[in-house]
Enzyme design. Structure first.
Site, PDB file in Angstrom:
ATOM      1  N   TYR A 142       0.862  -1.188   0.000  1.00 36.68           N
ATOM      2  CA  TYR A 142       0.000   0.000   0.000  1.00 36.68           C
ATOM      3  C   TYR A 142       0.891   1.228   0.000  1.00 36.68           C
ATOM      4  CZ  TYR A 142      -3.483   3.388   1.761  1.00 36.68           C
ATOM      5  OH  TYR A 142      -4.318   4.466   1.927  1.00 36.68           O
ATOM      6  N   ASP A 237       9.140   2.477   0.098  1.00 37.51           N
ATOM      7  CA  ASP A 237       8.104   3.091   0.916  1.00 37.51           C
ATOM      8  C   ASP A 237       8.316   2.586   2.343  1.00 37.51           C
ATOM      9  OD1 ASP A 237       5.831   3.739   2.345  1.00 37.51           O
ATOM     10  OD2 ASP A 237       4.511   3.565   0.614  1.00 37.51           O
ATOM     11  N   LYS A 265       4.488   8.473   9.598  1.00 38.09           N
ATOM     12  CA  LYS A 265       4.210   7.870  10.908  1.00 38.09           C
ATOM     13  C   LYS A 265       5.192   8.291  12.006  1.00 38.09           C
ATOM     14  CE  LYS A 265       1.569   4.093   8.885  1.00 38.09           C
ATOM     15  NZ  LYS A 265       0.191   4.424   9.194  1.00 38.09           N
TER      16      LYS A 265
HETATM   17  N1  HOZ Z   1      -3.503   3.302   6.777  1.00 39.76           N
HETATM   18  C1  HOZ Z   1      -3.850   2.567   7.963  1.00 39.76           C
HETATM   19  C2  HOZ Z   1      -4.044   1.132   7.647  1.00 39.76           C
HETATM   20  N2  HOZ Z   1      -2.894   0.524   7.068  1.00 39.76           N
HETATM   21  C3  HOZ Z   1      -5.074   3.116   8.630  1.00 39.76           C
HETATM   22  C4  HOZ Z   1      -4.837   4.427   9.258  1.00 39.76           C
HETATM   23  C5  HOZ Z   1      -5.915   4.861  10.220  1.00 39.76           C
HETATM   24  O1  HOZ Z   1      -7.055   4.447  10.121  1.00 39.76           O
HETATM   25  O2  HOZ Z   1      -5.596   5.638  11.113  1.00 39.76           O
END
Ligand code: HOZ
Length: 426
Positions: A142, A237, A265
């Site tokens: 992703y 990534d 993050k």
């Molecule tokens: N992108 C996250 C899952 N891989 C979710 C982020 C969120 O809901 O805070």
């Protein structure tokens, strides 16, 4: 009705699905999402004041634990000086210098506000630099929700991607080719056939969005060699793996230097900071120096940068990653033993402060194997753990995160809860 249920019903009236990011809605596991009121260390509390041991850590950022005093005080201090200026600050220089020091493949970096924005901008830069359109990604990885990344494999090798979301024009998806993770032969074939048209290969070197899945060293080495040979940009990534699997990210563990890296993050410490960076000769193509446009009102926001800098300082203290890795390994070990005692087919993996749990006999090595893990058993386990006060990611296909505050007592409490939870799995 519980307060969580009341809030969820209310949220759905004003917000699609009641949430601001889909996985939070518990659709995959069923039940009512918990509405969080506060967090501290390894814990958070929901609207009914129930305490949970938290293993999502805001999906990665909370590596030092929630509400860590030094991070909170850095945020308070920065906020008192104003929230956003739309003009440069010294804090942004300090953060850029810090990132370049920690991740040597990054010679220059630009700060943005989300991983999606970072990956999207980095890909635009790769296309601008190479003058090529095609990007290779891998099934199950992703890279945020920019149009050209919401794409799944077309039918058969050497076909271009199909959109995975409505609203993504097929004309955008056709520039993305989706290959199998950990399949070097397929990558070789594609480069042999069309290497001179490939702008970039983007990959999660440790995948965290199809649960936790390690790339084989050989897969990443092949990618490095092919990109160099054919003049394509190798892009790691590391939004999830950066500062998480090791201080220097997955690239430091594998000993492979990508041309560009996407971060997020942990570098925001819980506030919105992400970044993309890499070779200076590429980064110099970005506006205002070059012709690749990219901008953002809240990019390098002073309060977010303060949270990120405080976090980056804490994680560089002696022993930080040794402790984090040890605790994460203890967790996975404890869960595996508890599963074995209960006779449940289960295995787990841990890298630094990131872990995966799989309801299957042997560690999955690719996307297809990951997808064949038993999702129903995960869901039963998830709910039993939630009832026992342990909050795992509400999906069988998300990785888990441990913080520096998950001490022995917290891990023991988790494993104890798991002993009961595995009994609910059938
Ligand atoms: N992108 C996250 C899952 N891989 C979710 C982020 C969120 O809901 O805070």
């Amino acid at each position: 009705m519980s307060k969580n249920e009341i809030l969820f019903a209310r949220a759905q009236k004003s917000t699609p699905g009641g949430v601001n990011s889909p996985v939070r809605a518990f659709r995959s596991v069923g039940g009512t999402p918990r509405f969080i009121t506060r967090a501290e260390g390894p814990y958070f509390w929901d609207a009914d004041d129930k305490r949970y041991i938290d293993y999502i850590g805001s999906w990665g950022p909370a590596i030092v634990g929630h509400a860590y005093p030094e991070v909170i005080s850095a945020v308070q201090k920065a906020a008192a000086h104003g929230l956003s200026f739309g003009a440069p600050t010294e804090g942004e220089i300090l953060m850029a210098e810090m990132i370049c020091k920690i991740v040597p493949s990054i010679e220059q970096v630009r700060l943005v506000s989300s991983g999606t924005e970072a990956a999207m901008s980095a890909l635009r830069l790769a296309r601008g630099v190479t003058g090529r359109d095609t990007v290779i990604k891998f099934e199950g990885c992703y890279h945020g929700h920019a149009d050209s990344m919401l794409v799944k494999a077309g039918s058969g090798l050497l076909t271009f991607g199909n959109p995975t979301s409505s609203g993504v024009p097929a004309d955008f998806a056709k520039h993305t080719m989706v290959l199998d993770y950990n399949d070097s032969t397929q990558l070789e074939e594609v480069f042999a056939k069309m290497g001179s048209t490939i702008a970039a290969v983007i990959v999660e070197p440790v995948a965290g969005n199809m649960n936790l899945l390690r790339a084989t060293p050989e897969f990443l080495q092949t990618m490095r060699r092919l990109c160099t040979q054919h003049g394509a940009v190798l892009m790691f990534d590391e939004v999830m793996s950066g500062f998480r699997v090791a201080l220097g990210g997955a690239q430091s563990l594998y000993g492979i230097q990508p041309d560009m890296t996407v971060l997020g993050k942990v570098i925001g410490g819980g506030l919105p900071v992400a970044a993309f960076g890499g070779r200076k000769e590429y980064m110099q193509h970005l506006a205002p120096l070059g012709s690749v446009y990219q901008a953002g009102t809240l990019s390098g926001n002073p309060v977010a940068v303060a949270a990120g800098m405080a976090t980056l300082e804490i994680i560089q203290r002696p022993g930080f990653y040794e402790n984090l890795s040890t605790q994460t390994a203890k967790l996975v070990d404890g869960l595996s033993k508890a599963a074995a005692e209960a006779g449940v087919a289960f295995c787990g993996d841990a890298i630094g402060g990131m872990f995966g749990i799989y309801f299957t006999e042997k560690l999955p090595g690719n996307f297809a194997e990951m997808m064949s893990c038993n999702k129903d058993r995960f869901n039963q386990f998830f709910h039993a753990m939630l009832d026992a006060g342990v909050y795992l990611a509400p999906s069988a296909f998300e990785a888990g995160f441990v913080s520096a505050m998950h001490d022995d007592a917290v891990i023991a409490e988790t494993v104890n809860a798991a002993r009961g939870a595995f009994k609910a799995v059938h």
